[in-house]
Design a protein around this motif. Sequence first.
Motif, PDB file in Angstrom:
ATOM      1  N   LYS A   1       4.136  23.095  90.604  1.00 24.09           N
ATOM      2  CA  LYS A   1       4.336  23.749  89.296  1.00 24.09           C
ATOM      3  C   LYS A   1       3.736  22.903  88.169  1.00 24.09           C
ATOM      4  O   LYS A   1       3.249  23.440  87.170  1.00 24.09           O
ATOM      5  CB  LYS A   1       5.823  24.048  89.049  1.00 24.09           C
ATOM      6  CG  LYS A   1       6.698  22.838  88.863  1.00 24.09           C
ATOM      7  CD  LYS A   1       8.166  23.240  88.698  1.00 24.09           C
ATOM      8  CE  LYS A   1       9.047  22.006  88.670  1.00 24.09           C
ATOM      9  NZ  LYS A   1      10.476  22.325  88.796  1.00 24.09           N
ATOM     10  N   ARG A   2       3.762  21.600  88.349  1.00 25.62           N
ATOM     11  CA  ARG A   2       3.169  20.721  87.320  1.00 25.62           C
ATOM     12  C   ARG A   2       1.645  20.822  87.337  1.00 25.62           C
ATOM     13  O   ARG A   2       0.999  20.795  86.290  1.00 25.62           O
ATOM     14  CB  ARG A   2       3.598  19.266  87.575  1.00 25.62           C
ATOM     15  CG  ARG A   2       5.069  19.037  87.290  1.00 25.62           C
ATOM     16  CD  ARG A   2       5.543  17.670  87.748  1.00 25.62           C
ATOM     17  NE  ARG A   2       6.817  17.296  87.136  1.00 25.62           N
ATOM     18  CZ  ARG A   2       8.012  17.689  87.587  1.00 25.62           C
ATOM     19  NH1 ARG A   2       8.093  18.422  88.697  1.00 25.62           N
ATOM     20  NH2 ARG A   2       9.113  17.334  86.968  1.00 25.62           N
ATOM     21  N   VAL A   3       1.085  20.932  88.529  1.00 31.86           N
ATOM     22  CA  VAL A   3      -0.372  21.073  88.648  1.00 31.86           C
ATOM     23  C   VAL A   3      -0.797  22.405  88.021  1.00 31.86           C
ATOM     24  O   VAL A   3      -1.764  22.460  87.251  1.00 31.86           O
ATOM     25  CB  VAL A   3      -0.792  20.977  90.134  1.00 31.86           C
ATOM     26  CG1 VAL A   3      -2.247  21.378  90.327  1.00 31.86           C
ATOM     27  CG2 VAL A   3      -0.560  19.554  90.641  1.00 31.86           C
TER      28      VAL A   3
ATOM     29  N   SER B   1      -3.121  25.089  81.244  1.00 30.53           N
ATOM     30  CA  SER B   1      -3.235  24.656  79.842  1.00 30.53           C
ATOM     31  C   SER B   1      -4.675  24.255  79.503  1.00 30.53           C
ATOM     32  O   SER B   1      -5.062  24.242  78.341  1.00 30.53           O
ATOM     33  CB  SER B   1      -2.275  23.505  79.546  1.00 30.53           C
ATOM     34  OG  SER B   1      -2.784  22.322  80.106  1.00 30.53           O
ATOM     35  N   ARG B   2      -5.461  23.956  80.524  1.00 33.07           N
ATOM     36  CA  ARG B   2      -6.884  23.656  80.281  1.00 33.07           C
ATOM     37  C   ARG B   2      -7.754  24.908  80.375  1.00 33.07           C
ATOM     38  O   ARG B   2      -8.974  24.812  80.351  1.00 33.07           O
ATOM     39  CB  ARG B   2      -7.402  22.684  81.339  1.00 33.07           C
ATOM     40  CG  ARG B   2      -6.829  21.304  81.249  1.00 33.07           C
ATOM     41  CD  ARG B   2      -7.599  20.443  82.211  1.00 33.07           C
ATOM     42  NE  ARG B   2      -6.957  19.175  82.441  1.00 33.07           N
ATOM     43  CZ  ARG B   2      -7.534  18.199  83.107  1.00 33.07           C
ATOM     44  NH1 ARG B   2      -8.747  18.349  83.604  1.00 33.07           N
ATOM     45  NH2 ARG B   2      -6.902  17.060  83.289  1.00 33.07           N
ATOM     46  N   GLY B   3      -7.125  26.050  80.598  1.00 33.47           N
ATOM     47  CA  GLY B   3      -7.888  27.295  80.690  1.00 33.47           C
ATOM     48  C   GLY B   3      -8.524  27.517  82.051  1.00 33.47           C
ATOM     49  O   GLY B   3      -9.406  28.370  82.198  1.00 33.47           O
ATOM     50  N   ILE B   4      -8.095  26.756  83.046  1.00 33.45           N
ATOM     51  CA  ILE B   4      -8.651  26.918  84.399  1.00 33.45           C
ATOM     52  C   ILE B   4      -7.875  28.020  85.113  1.00 33.45           C
ATOM     53  O   ILE B   4      -6.641  28.083  85.029  1.00 33.45           O
ATOM     54  CB  ILE B   4      -8.585  25.588  85.174  1.00 33.45           C
ATOM     55  CG1 ILE B   4      -9.489  24.550  84.497  1.00 33.45           C
ATOM     56  CG2 ILE B   4      -8.982  25.784  86.641  1.00 33.45           C
ATOM     57  CD1 ILE B   4      -9.374  23.144  85.044  1.00 33.45           C
ATOM     58  N   LYS B   5      -8.609  28.881  85.795  1.00 30.07           N
ATOM     59  CA  LYS B   5      -7.962  30.008  86.487  1.00 30.07           C
ATOM     60  C   LYS B   5      -7.266  29.493  87.745  1.00 30.07           C
ATOM     61  O   LYS B   5      -7.874  28.760  88.544  1.00 30.07           O
ATOM     62  CB  LYS B   5      -9.033  31.036  86.864  1.00 30.07           C
ATOM     63  CG  LYS B   5      -8.538  32.448  86.794  1.00 30.07           C
ATOM     64  CD  LYS B   5      -9.694  33.433  86.879  1.00 30.07           C
ATOM     65  CE  LYS B   5      -9.162  34.694  87.540  1.00 30.07           C
ATOM     66  NZ  LYS B   5     -10.162  35.438  88.251  1.00 30.07           N
ATOM     67  N   VAL B   6      -6.006  29.876  87.905  1.00 30.98           N
ATOM     68  CA  VAL B   6      -5.201  29.398  89.036  1.00 30.98           C
ATOM     69  C   VAL B   6      -4.707  30.594  89.842  1.00 30.98           C
ATOM     70  O   VAL B   6      -4.246  31.585  89.262  1.00 30.98           O
ATOM     71  CB  VAL B   6      -3.969  28.599  88.531  1.00 30.98           C
ATOM     72  CG1 VAL B   6      -3.057  28.213  89.693  1.00 30.98           C
ATOM     73  CG2 VAL B   6      -4.404  27.351  87.770  1.00 30.98           C
ATOM     74  N   ARG B   7      -4.815  30.497  91.151  1.00 32.21           N
ATOM     75  CA  ARG B   7      -4.117  31.461  92.020  1.00 32.21           C
ATOM     76  C   ARG B   7      -2.850  30.782  92.529  1.00 32.21           C
ATOM     77  O   ARG B   7      -2.915  29.707  93.124  1.00 32.21           O
ATOM     78  CB  ARG B   7      -4.991  31.911  93.193  1.00 32.21           C
ATOM     79  CG  ARG B   7      -4.242  32.925  94.071  1.00 32.21           C
ATOM     80  CD  ARG B   7      -5.130  33.540  95.127  1.00 32.21           C
ATOM     81  NE  ARG B   7      -6.216  34.300  94.523  1.00 32.21           N
ATOM     82  CZ  ARG B   7      -7.348  34.632  95.147  1.00 32.21           C
ATOM     83  NH1 ARG B   7      -7.525  34.288  96.412  1.00 32.21           N
ATOM     84  NH2 ARG B   7      -8.300  35.308  94.527  1.00 32.21           N
ATOM     85  N   HIS B   8      -1.709  31.420  92.249  1.00 30.17           N
ATOM     86  CA  HIS B   8      -0.426  30.839  92.642  1.00 30.17           C
ATOM     87  C   HIS B   8      -0.202  31.052  94.135  1.00 30.17           C
ATOM     88  O   HIS B   8      -0.218  32.190  94.608  1.00 30.17           O
ATOM     89  CB  HIS B   8       0.709  31.478  91.836  1.00 30.17           C
ATOM     90  CG  HIS B   8       0.636  31.166  90.367  1.00 30.17           C
ATOM     91  ND1 HIS B   8       1.729  30.776  89.639  1.00 30.17           N
ATOM     92  CD2 HIS B   8      -0.407  31.150  89.508  1.00 30.17           C
ATOM     93  CE1 HIS B   8       1.356  30.541  88.387  1.00 30.17           C
ATOM     94  NE2 HIS B   8       0.066  30.781  88.286  1.00 30.17           N
ATOM     95  N   GLY B   9      -0.007  29.961  94.858  1.00 32.60           N
ATOM     96  CA  GLY B   9       0.249  30.041  96.303  1.00 32.60           C
ATOM     97  C   GLY B   9       1.738  29.974  96.551  1.00 32.60           C
ATOM     98  O   GLY B   9       2.327  28.886  96.637  1.00 32.60           O
TER      99      GLY B   9
ATOM    100  N   ILE C   1       1.994  12.248  90.123  1.00 26.69           N
ATOM    101  CA  ILE C   1       1.281  12.896  91.244  1.00 26.69           C
ATOM    102  C   ILE C   1       0.427  14.042  90.689  1.00 26.69           C
ATOM    103  O   ILE C   1      -0.755  14.173  91.037  1.00 26.69           O
ATOM    104  CB  ILE C   1       2.278  13.439  92.287  1.00 26.69           C
ATOM    105  CG1 ILE C   1       3.150  12.316  92.837  1.00 26.69           C
ATOM    106  CG2 ILE C   1       1.518  14.135  93.429  1.00 26.69           C
ATOM    107  CD1 ILE C   1       4.321  12.792  93.695  1.00 26.69           C
ATOM    108  N   ALA C   2       1.037  14.861  89.821  1.00 30.28           N
ATOM    109  CA  ALA C   2       0.293  16.003  89.270  1.00 30.28           C
ATOM    110  C   ALA C   2      -0.924  15.533  88.480  1.00 30.28           C
ATOM    111  O   ALA C   2      -2.002  16.137  88.576  1.00 30.28           O
ATOM    112  CB  ALA C   2       1.210  16.845  88.384  1.00 30.28           C
TER     113      ALA C   2
END
Length: 278
Positions: A20-22, A28-36, A162-163
């Motif tokens: 969740k931290r990653v 917040s940097r505008g990078i597209k994330v797919r939630h696994g 770690i994140a």
Amino acid sequence: MTNTTTNTILVIGSTGKTGKRVVAQLESRGIKVRHGSRSADIPFDWDNPQTWAAALAGIDAVYLTYYPDLAVPGSVDAVSTLTELADDAGVRRLVLLSGRNEAEAEKAERVVMASNLEWTIARCAFFAQNFNEGAWLDEVLAGTVSLPVDDVQEPFVDADDIADVVVAALTDDRHVGQLYELTGPRLLSFRDAVAEIGAAAGRDIAFLSMPLEDYTAMLTEYGLPQDFIWLLNHLFTEVLGSKVQLADGVERALGRAPKDFADYAREAAATGVWTPSV
Ligand SMILES: NC(=O)c1ccc[n+]([C@@H]2O[C@H](COP(=O)([O-])OP(=O)(O)OC[C@H]3O[C@@H](n4cnc5c(N)ncnc54)[C@H](OP(=O)(O)O)[C@@H]3O)[C@@H](O)[C@H]2O)c1
């Protein structure tokens, strides 16, 4: 000038302590994330390999956290299959969350290192957040933490550190091919850690060291699944306390010192998480 990944990043375990931290940092940097996650739009379930290919489609980089633990039987095969599928799907980079002093975790690391992917390994000590976001929260709230260890020392690492390392590895080429051993800056016994939590929370929290057989009997009485009891026993007999030492992974990856356990405890206490509701 380093290259950065700009496409979609799959975070496996996106609702977990590090995941969740990653996710928060990447988004917040505008990078597209797919939630696994098993509850994501495109669900990912370690227990259902049919879900893996769809989760990997169109993905540029993966943060891989295995659940429940790389120590459990079957983890290395699962990581191996996932890594092959990732390669087939055109994934370029993979960051593996691993654990220290654990033979199966090291096998999983070797699988990733031998792949065609750009890899980074985050090989971690026991997370500080196990006490406020994980298995030990209930005991802290109840006022006694019981464990089958006494003076065993551990360099608890903060999930924020770690994140930070994982996000750097996912987005910056300088971390490709690096194995980072991530620890906090200080060795503490579990007794010390519980005392620091009590001091930060302003409560008396006892630490009770008990023989392994009594610990196992207690967990069985609580009704915990046998798999989970096996995992805890493995952790406290095989993993913790062996070859324990500080490592410089946070400093090497980020150029700064890791967070101290006292700072973690102060910040966690300030959220009220260790204050029992009356
Ligand atoms: N905790 C530590 O001290 C520590 C130390 C070193 C290494 N590690 C490594 O960290 C990993 C676990 O981290 P953690 O203990 O902090 O747990 P965690 O990441 O907090 O675990 C919860 C996550 O696991 C996901 N999850 C649970 N069951 C799943 C399933 N069947 N399929 C897919 N995802 C599932 C949950 O997602 P959903 O519920 O949303 O599906 C959630 O995102 C392990 O690989 C372990 O080897 C942990």
